[in-house]
Design a protein around this motif. Structure first.
Motif, PDB file in Angstrom:
ATOM      1  N   VAL A  21      18.605  29.875  81.457  1.00 38.18           N
ATOM      2  CA  VAL A  21      17.519  30.775  81.044  1.00 38.18           C
ATOM      3  C   VAL A  21      17.530  31.042  79.548  1.00 38.18           C
ATOM      4  CG1 VAL A  21      17.061  31.925  83.232  1.00 38.18           C
ATOM      5  CG2 VAL A  21      18.940  32.718  81.800  1.00 38.18           C
ATOM      6  N   ARG A  60      17.525  29.002  77.402  1.00 35.19           N
ATOM      7  CA  ARG A  60      16.717  27.966  76.743  1.00 35.19           C
ATOM      8  C   ARG A  60      15.220  28.119  77.049  1.00 35.19           C
ATOM      9  NH1 ARG A  60      17.816  22.279  76.947  1.00 35.19           N
ATOM     10  NH2 ARG A  60      16.946  22.435  74.864  1.00 35.19           N
ATOM     11  N   LEU A  61      14.849  29.169  77.809  1.00 38.08           N
ATOM     12  CA  LEU A  61      13.433  29.391  78.123  1.00 38.08           C
ATOM     13  C   LEU A  61      12.780  30.200  76.999  1.00 38.08           C
ATOM     14  CD1 LEU A  61      13.639  30.183  81.949  1.00 38.08           C
ATOM     15  CD2 LEU A  61      13.087  28.020  80.841  1.00 38.08           C
ATOM     16  N   PRO A  62      11.462  30.099  76.787  1.00 37.76           N
ATOM     17  CA  PRO A  62      10.544  29.221  77.516  1.00 37.76           C
ATOM     18  C   PRO A  62      10.826  27.749  77.227  1.00 37.76           C
ATOM     19  CG  PRO A  62       9.410  30.280  75.669  1.00 37.76           C
ATOM     20  CD  PRO A  62      10.772  30.893  75.753  1.00 37.76           C
ATOM     21  N   HIS A  63      10.569  26.912  78.222  1.00 34.63           N
ATOM     22  CA  HIS A  63      10.866  25.484  78.059  1.00 34.63           C
ATOM     23  C   HIS A  63       9.812  24.813  77.183  1.00 34.63           C
ATOM     24  CE1 HIS A  63       7.741  24.977  80.993  1.00 34.63           C
ATOM     25  NE2 HIS A  63       8.436  25.520  81.975  1.00 34.63           N
ATOM     26  N   MET A  64      10.018  23.530  76.922  1.00 37.46           N
ATOM     27  CA  MET A  64       9.160  22.856  75.938  1.00 37.46           C
ATOM     28  C   MET A  64       7.912  22.217  76.547  1.00 37.46           C
ATOM     29  SD  MET A  64       9.922  19.420  76.635  1.00 37.46           S
ATOM     30  CE  MET A  64       9.638  18.534  75.122  1.00 37.46           C
ATOM     31  N   TRP A  65       7.718  22.350  77.856  1.00 39.43           N
ATOM     32  CA  TRP A  65       6.563  21.684  78.467  1.00 39.43           C
ATOM     33  C   TRP A  65       5.272  22.453  78.190  1.00 39.43           C
ATOM     34  CZ3 TRP A  65      10.685  21.988  82.534  1.00 39.43           C
ATOM     35  CH2 TRP A  65      11.526  20.868  82.465  1.00 39.43           C
ATOM     36  N   CYS A  66       4.169  21.740  78.146  1.00 44.79           N
ATOM     37  CA  CYS A  66       2.862  22.327  77.828  1.00 44.79           C
ATOM     38  C   CYS A  66       2.418  23.311  78.915  1.00 44.79           C
ATOM     39  CB  CYS A  66       1.802  21.223  77.723  1.00 44.79           C
ATOM     40  SG  CYS A  66       2.143  19.959  76.509  1.00 44.79           S
ATOM     41  N   GLY A 124       7.694  21.772  85.441  1.00 40.98           N
ATOM     42  CA  GLY A 124       8.410  23.008  85.752  1.00 40.98           C
ATOM     43  C   GLY A 124       8.288  23.394  87.224  1.00 40.98           C
ATOM     44  N   LYS A 140       2.860  30.939  80.233  1.00 38.58           N
ATOM     45  CA  LYS A 140       2.015  30.134  79.353  1.00 38.58           C
ATOM     46  C   LYS A 140       0.561  30.175  79.803  1.00 38.58           C
ATOM     47  CE  LYS A 140       5.802  27.128  77.920  1.00 38.58           C
ATOM     48  NZ  LYS A 140       6.464  25.864  78.235  1.00 38.58           N
ATOM     49  N   PRO A 159       4.997  27.073  86.786  1.00 41.13           N
ATOM     50  CA  PRO A 159       5.762  26.037  86.088  1.00 41.13           C
ATOM     51  C   PRO A 159       6.780  26.612  85.098  1.00 41.13           C
ATOM     52  CG  PRO A 159       3.363  25.782  85.738  1.00 41.13           C
ATOM     53  CD  PRO A 159       3.597  27.146  86.283  1.00 41.13           C
TER      54      PRO A 159
END
Lengths: 295, 394, 85
Positions: free
Chosen positions: A23, A25-31, A37, C18, C65
């Motif tokens: 956690v 490292r969140l938010p993760h790098m995905w769009c 996710g 997001k 996600p």
């Protein structure tokens, strides 16, 4: 800044899957709207619900958007070279068969540059679970077409549309001899979670294809709408057909019915069992089972 | 028990003696390929992944035949790319592992030489060199991969490479390669050639308790304290294998001490400087060479591998003519014996570098002696055309 | 187990959101909506519109996600009282 203050800062109970996520490292790098996710959430719930020993679970990823999954999981995780997650995982598994080894990577990584390794691991029936996230293009590098891109779809390197036939992955894995083959979309999270649990319980090679929206590149370039629209599309256009003939499940067009379900679940001795049984049979008392397998 | 553990030294080195199950003690007549295989078994290698290629195949053939009765695994992979990473998977499961190839296959492995350097995976590669480029001369020797092994993968990194010149050394140096790889957590190479690989000679394999073995140091820290890339003064992080509850992450991306990707120049500088320094700072300890009558010689002949044996004859002939000739043979070629070559530069008349290529190690020598020896006094000599040494050495 | 109809409670980690809207769209009981506020990333994170509607099915958690929302079932009255303290 003012608006941020409306976010509640009171301590909240931990999400039960958070023990499996880095956690910090969140938010993760995905769009936003990327389905990787969601699949990762399904994987973590499968791990929690199956009661599998988390300290004996390793995840190996290749390169690309999905390749980053390993880095977000609080397990023993390996982020290796492009396309080579499967042979790394093969070495890891043979070095310690008590480990459950999951390969988690994308369609370009596993099927283009890593295609040779994938088919041979399936042929050998190495006890690995491969989770292949199919978003129909190369996301990390900017949306180039790949081995799963449907006909006529646009990609950064297919500016006039794609004219190469895509792979039918479940069919390919079927003829290679995989012990377990399923396909789900990230909308079908419950089925996906159950499927991952089943796949991890196999003694042979198990393969799950996960159809995922890539909103910023594939969907945008092909004018298919946003991620939410795509999720609704996946919900409305997927048909569950367990046991379907894998040769009938190809996804060749940009729009059209997607057949999902558990296609193959068969018993076939895994690589470790084959190696051990055969050498025992042929060499008898001279055979020395690898001592590091016993531990 | 034969596994006596001598007193730990300052660095808490884990010295052991060989596991007798892998040691074929006795006096043998075998070729270099077979001897290298026995060296790997004696060193404790229990996992080999390979792909058939001439002239290295005999190593994996012998391993495939021997290992089921020793207790380990041979797997023939779909290609050399797969072989060179399968061994790293096995290494992270805690095994000593090796892959074996020759020129064309070795080229395919370069991707994972870089990965092994970056992840700091202890593992051994053997390259039985044949003449190239490309498919070249599969059945004839070459020494033209000497710079490839040093620089073949992209980016900055250091490796260790040893060059045997006899079947006996194929055995000895393969053990040494495993020991160095375990100690420094660096991919380590045994650079054989077709001649050394295929010629059969007397090979003495000592009893297991006379073979010194070094094993990688495993962390003893609890999961909450352990960081996979934190190091002490020796710059070599302590190893962790999968399945021990440490929940570690490793990546080929530039990473910090936690093993997490970190995309900035500071982390890159810190990490890669350490990868390079852990070998450079310890070079004096790693370097190994043989020299004879070098100080004050009119000319020193530098050669390695099979060429060193061909060169011996030339040296003897020259001596009979009254020329003062010294002989210098790097046994560890990378890191190169820089310090000694620089010293010799001031004491000798000139150098002849004999090697089976059109100038590789000779470039390294030129670089080191530049300005100390007249340019004319450095000669690059092809002993023979690459590939043509067979008849002579037989 | 009491025979009472189970009720749930939603938790959010709004800073991770997001704004994809999946949780809002796929909540079977339509108990969520987008907040008028923005998080640090500039996204409208979800908020509960009708707490009494939440069944704790965790569809929001499964479809998210970003690990930014999840719900849990509150079965017993006692537990529920504690949770609301």
């Amino acid at each position: 800044m003012k608006k941020e203050e409306s976010i509640s800062l009171e301590p909240r109970p931990q999400n039960p899957i958070e023990s499996l996520i880095r956690v910090e490292r969140l938010p993760h790098m995905w769009c936003p709207g990327c389905g990787i996710g969601i699949s990762m959430g399904a994987f973590t719930r499968a791990v929690v619900e199956s009661g599998i020993d988390q300290n004996s679970l390793s995840v190996v990823s290749g390169i690309g958007c999905t390749g980053r999954v390993a880095g977000y999981l609080r397990l023993d995780t390996f982020h290796v070279t492009h396309g080579r997650a499967v042979p790394f995982a093969t070495g890891l598994k043979l070095g310690n068969p008590k480990l459950k080894v999951v390969v988690y990577s994308g369609d370009g990584d596993l099927m283009a540059i890593g295609g040779n390794h994938l088919i041979h691991a399936a042929r050998r029936n190495v006890p690995l679970t491969v989770i292949l996230i199919n978003n129909f293009n190369y996301g990390m590098t900017g949306g180039q077409f790949g081995p799963t891109t449907p006909m006529e779809a646009f990609g950064a390197t297919a500016p006039y549309g794609n004219y190469e036939y895509p792979f039918n992955l479940p069919y390919l894995m079927d003829v290679c001899g995989a012990a377990y083959i399923a396909r789900w979309t990230v909308y079908h999270v419950r089925q996906l979670t159950r499927s991952i649990t089943e796949a991890m319980s196999k003694d042979g090679f198990s393969f799950i294809e996960v159809i995922t929206p890539c909103p910023e590149l594939y969907l945008r370039r092909n004018r298919l709408g946003d991620a939410l629209k795509e999720m609704i599309y996946l919900k409305e256009n997927s048909r569950i057909q367990n046991g379907a003939e894998t040769r009938t499940v190809a996804i060749e067009k940009i729009r059209g019915e997607i057949i999902i379900g558990k296609f193959v679940d068969r018993e076939r001795p895994g690589y470790i069992q084959s190696l051990d049984g055969h050498l025992q049979k042929v060499l008898g008392a001279r055979y020395q089972r690898p001592p590091f397998w016993e531990k | 028990m034969k596994k006596t553990k001598p007193k730990p030294k300052i660095k808490e080195l884990v010295h052991l003696t060989a596991d007798p199950r892998g040691v074929l003690t006795g006096v043998h007549f075998m070729n270099g390929d077979q001897a290298a295989c026995e060296g790997a078994l004696a060193a404790g290698c229990r996992f080999v992944a390979g792909y058939p290629i001439t002239p290295s195949t005999e190593i994996v053939e012998r391993f495939a035949s021997r290992i089921p009765t020793v207790g380990g695994i041979f797997i023939q992979m779909e290609d050399e790319i797969a072989s060179s990473i399968a061994i790293q998977g096995a290494a992270w499961a805690g095994l000593k592992s090796m892959t074996v190839s020759s020129g064309p296959g070795f080229s395919l492995m370069m991707e994972h030489v870089g990965l092994a350097a970056m992840l700091e995976t202890p593992c051994v590669f053997i390259d039985v060199q044949r003449a190239g480029p490309s498919t070249g001369l599969p059945t004839l020797p070459g020494q033209a991969d000497m710079m490839q092994v040093r620089w073949g993968a992209h980016g900055d990194y250091e490796i260790i490479a040893l060059v045997p010149n006899s079947p006996q050394e194929c055995f000895d140096l393969t053990i040494q390669a495993f020991n160095l790889s375990e100690e420094f957590r660096v991919p380590t190479f045994v650079m054989m050639d077709e001649c050394v690989g295929h010629m059969a000679e007397r090979v003495v394999i000592p009893p297991a308790d006379k073979i010194k073995i070094f094993n990688r140091r495993y962390t003893t820290l609890p999961p909450e304290e352990y960081l996979p890339y934190r190091t002490g003064k020796d710059l070599v992080p302590w190893f962790v294998k999968a399945g021990t509850g440490r929940r570690f992450h490793i990546t080929g991306l530039t990473h910090d001490e936690r093993g997490y990707p970190m995309m900035n120049a500071e982390t890159q500088g810190k990490l890669v400087r350490r990868l390079v320094d852990k070998i450079r700072a310890n070079a004096e300890q790693i370097v190994r060479y043989e020299e004879e009558d070098c100080e004050g010689a009119e000319v020193v002949v530098i050669s390695y591998g099979i060429t060193s044996r061909v060169a011996s004859r030339a040296v003897e002939m020259a001596r009979k003519q009254g020329i003062k000739v010294g002989r210098f043979r790097p046994v560890v070629v990378w890191p190169f014996p820089e310090k000694r070559i620089r010293q010799l530069a001031g004491m000798v008349g000139g150098f002849v570098v004999a090697e089976l290529n059109y100038g590789q190690i000779s470039l390294e020598v030129e670089r080191l002696v530049a300005g100390k020896v007249p340019e004319k006094a450095i000669e690059k000599r092809r002993v023979n055309q690459p590939g043509a040494a067979t008849a002579k050495s037989d | 187990m009491p025979a009472k109809r189970p009720r749930g409670k939603v938790h959010t980690a709004a800073e991770r959101c997001k704004g994809c809207g999946f949780c809002i769209e796929f909540c079977p009981l339509k108990a969520l909506r987008a907040s008028g506020a923005l998080n640090r990333g500039g996204f409208h994170f979800p908020e509960i519109v009708a707490p009494e509607k939440c069944s704790g099915c965790n569809m929001c958690g499964m479809i998210c996600p970003d690990f930014a929302i999840w719900s849990e079932k509150l079965v017993r009255e006692k537990d529920e009282a504690e949770a609301e303290d």
